[in-house]
Scaffold this motif. Structure first.
Motif, PDB file in Angstrom:
ATOM      1  N   THR A   1      83.936  15.441  66.517  1.00 25.99           N
ATOM      2  CA  THR A   1      84.198  16.861  66.277  1.00 25.99           C
ATOM      3  C   THR A   1      83.452  17.754  67.259  1.00 25.99           C
ATOM      4  O   THR A   1      83.961  18.792  67.672  1.00 25.99           O
ATOM      5  CB  THR A   1      83.810  17.248  64.842  1.00 25.99           C
ATOM      6  N   ALA A   2      82.244  17.367  67.653  1.00 28.43           N
ATOM      7  CA  ALA A   2      81.484  18.200  68.599  1.00 28.43           C
ATOM      8  C   ALA A   2      82.184  18.235  69.957  1.00 28.43           C
ATOM      9  O   ALA A   2      82.155  19.255  70.652  1.00 28.43           O
ATOM     10  CB  ALA A   2      80.065  17.663  68.748  1.00 28.43           C
ATOM     11  N   THR A   3      82.815  17.148  70.318  1.00 30.49           N
ATOM     12  CA  THR A   3      83.534  17.119  71.592  1.00 30.49           C
ATOM     13  C   THR A   3      84.736  18.052  71.542  1.00 30.49           C
ATOM     14  O   THR A   3      85.082  18.683  72.535  1.00 30.49           O
ATOM     15  CB  THR A   3      83.998  15.684  71.896  1.00 30.49           C
ATOM     16  N   GLN A   4      85.371  18.161  70.398  1.00 28.08           N
ATOM     17  CA  GLN A   4      86.512  19.060  70.274  1.00 28.08           C
ATOM     18  C   GLN A   4      86.073  20.520  70.225  1.00 28.08           C
ATOM     19  O   GLN A   4      86.745  21.394  70.756  1.00 28.08           O
ATOM     20  CB  GLN A   4      87.308  18.721  69.012  1.00 28.08           C
ATOM     21  N   GLU A   5      84.928  20.791  69.590  1.00 30.84           N
ATOM     22  CA  GLU A   5      84.461  22.173  69.466  1.00 30.84           C
ATOM     23  C   GLU A   5      83.837  22.695  70.745  1.00 30.84           C
ATOM     24  O   GLU A   5      83.876  23.888  71.006  1.00 30.84           O
ATOM     25  CB  GLU A   5      83.453  22.266  68.318  1.00 30.84           C
TER      26      GLU A   5
ATOM     27  N   SER B   1      85.338  22.662  80.014  1.00 34.07           N
ATOM     28  CA  SER B   1      85.624  24.081  79.894  1.00 34.07           C
ATOM     29  C   SER B   1      84.382  24.844  80.334  1.00 34.07           C
ATOM     30  O   SER B   1      83.269  24.541  79.909  1.00 34.07           O
ATOM     31  CB  SER B   1      85.983  24.433  78.446  1.00 34.07           C
ATOM     32  N   ALA B   2      84.553  25.856  81.168  1.00 32.98           N
ATOM     33  CA  ALA B   2      83.406  26.611  81.678  1.00 32.98           C
ATOM     34  C   ALA B   2      82.662  27.329  80.555  1.00 32.98           C
ATOM     35  O   ALA B   2      81.428  27.429  80.566  1.00 32.98           O
ATOM     36  CB  ALA B   2      83.867  27.615  82.729  1.00 32.98           C
ATOM     37  N   SER B   3      83.363  27.819  79.568  1.00 30.80           N
ATOM     38  CA  SER B   3      82.724  28.539  78.464  1.00 30.80           C
ATOM     39  C   SER B   3      82.287  27.598  77.342  1.00 30.80           C
ATOM     40  O   SER B   3      81.643  28.045  76.397  1.00 30.80           O
ATOM     41  CB  SER B   3      83.690  29.581  77.904  1.00 30.80           C
ATOM     42  N   ARG B   4      82.642  26.312  77.452  1.00 33.11           N
ATOM     43  CA  ARG B   4      82.356  25.303  76.423  1.00 33.11           C
ATOM     44  C   ARG B   4      82.987  25.685  75.092  1.00 33.11           C
ATOM     45  O   ARG B   4      82.486  25.357  74.032  1.00 33.11           O
ATOM     46  CB  ARG B   4      80.840  25.092  76.251  1.00 33.11           C
ATOM     47  N   ARG B   5      84.098  26.396  75.157  1.00 31.82           N
ATOM     48  CA  ARG B   5      84.865  26.746  73.975  1.00 31.82           C
ATOM     49  C   ARG B   5      86.253  26.135  74.137  1.00 31.82           C
ATOM     50  O   ARG B   5      86.778  26.062  75.248  1.00 31.82           O
ATOM     51  CB  ARG B   5      85.002  28.267  73.815  1.00 31.82           C
ATOM     52  N   PRO B   6      86.862  25.736  73.035  1.00 32.23           N
ATOM     53  CA  PRO B   6      88.211  25.161  73.162  1.00 32.23           C
ATOM     54  C   PRO B   6      89.207  26.216  73.624  1.00 32.23           C
ATOM     55  O   PRO B   6      89.010  27.410  73.385  1.00 32.23           O
ATOM     56  CB  PRO B   6      88.528  24.659  71.753  1.00 32.23           C
ATOM     57  N   PRO B   7      90.254  25.784  74.310  1.00 33.50           N
ATOM     58  CA  PRO B   7      91.250  26.769  74.760  1.00 33.50           C
ATOM     59  C   PRO B   7      91.958  27.385  73.556  1.00 33.50           C
ATOM     60  O   PRO B   7      92.044  26.775  72.499  1.00 33.50           O
ATOM     61  CB  PRO B   7      92.229  25.930  75.601  1.00 33.50           C
ATOM     62  N   PRO B   8      92.434  28.618  73.708  1.00 33.70           N
ATOM     63  CA  PRO B   8      93.130  29.259  72.578  1.00 33.70           C
ATOM     64  C   PRO B   8      94.410  28.494  72.260  1.00 33.70           C
ATOM     65  O   PRO B   8      95.042  27.929  73.141  1.00 33.70           O
ATOM     66  CB  PRO B   8      93.430  30.673  73.083  1.00 33.70           C
TER      67      PRO B   8
END
Length: 197
Positions: free
Chosen positions: A84-88, A93-100
């Protein structure tokens, strides 16, 4: 030695050789390399003889079945839903946030703007120099003012988007859409003669 024992010895040797050739003996401890053969004295009646066909290899102890040792990356065995941490916080990703999440947009109707009206073409630069009118045919003879070439058109012919619609003895009419242009035959002007004195 009794007569029935010799064929039995020979059969026992052949059976042992056949087992060894087939590879049934898995290890040296599985079978005995020494054959126990009774002497003539120990052999009583033929009914008390040794049954050679009953000789079997000693079975090896059963190995417990275990899972195969995994090869490659040990994380391949971990299900993706457990990470789950890998998905979150995705690594790439540069922002370390999942894409919208992608949202399907409602279809938009394209409204085409009306085409601008075609600019009206100027009438062809012609000069009427003659007309021939017959019973079923009419021809206009014109001169192109730009290059001084002679142009002959029958009634109904088109030149530069303009159609020759009418040919009269002294005039012709060209039409394009709802516009029309009329060309008149010019009279030749005689040069004035010098006064006589």
């Amino acid at each position: 030695m009794s007569g029935w024992l010799r064929p039995t010895r020979w059969a026992a040797l052949c059976a042992a050789a056949a087992l060894a050739a087939q590879g049934i003996a898995e290890s040296p401890a599985a079978t005995s390399s020494r054959m126990d053969i009774l002497s003539d004295d120990a052999a009583g009646s033929p009914a008390e003889g040794i049954d050679v066909g009953a000789m079997r290899p000693i079975a090896a102890p059963a190995q417990p079945v275990s899972k195969p040792v995994p090869r490659g990356n040990p994380l391949w065995a971990v299900p993706f839903s457990a990470l789950t941490a890998t998905q979150e916080r995705p690594v790439f990703s540069a922002s370390r946030r999942p894409p919208p999440r992608a949202v399907a947009a409602s279809p938009v109707e394209e409204v085409q703007a009306p085409l601008p009206p075609k600019p009206a073409e100027a009438p062809p630069p012609l000069l009427l120099v003659g007309a021939v009118v017959g019973e079923g045919d009419a021809i206009a003879i014109l001169v192109n003012r730009t290059d001084q070439s002679v142009v002959r058109l029958r009634q109904g012919d088109t030149l530069g988007g303009w159609s020759l619609t009418s040919v009269q003895p002294r005039e012709v009419t060209f039409r394009q859409g709802d516009r029309s242009e009329m060309y008149l035959l010019q009279r030749k002007v005689e040069p004035a003669s010098p006064p006589v004195e």
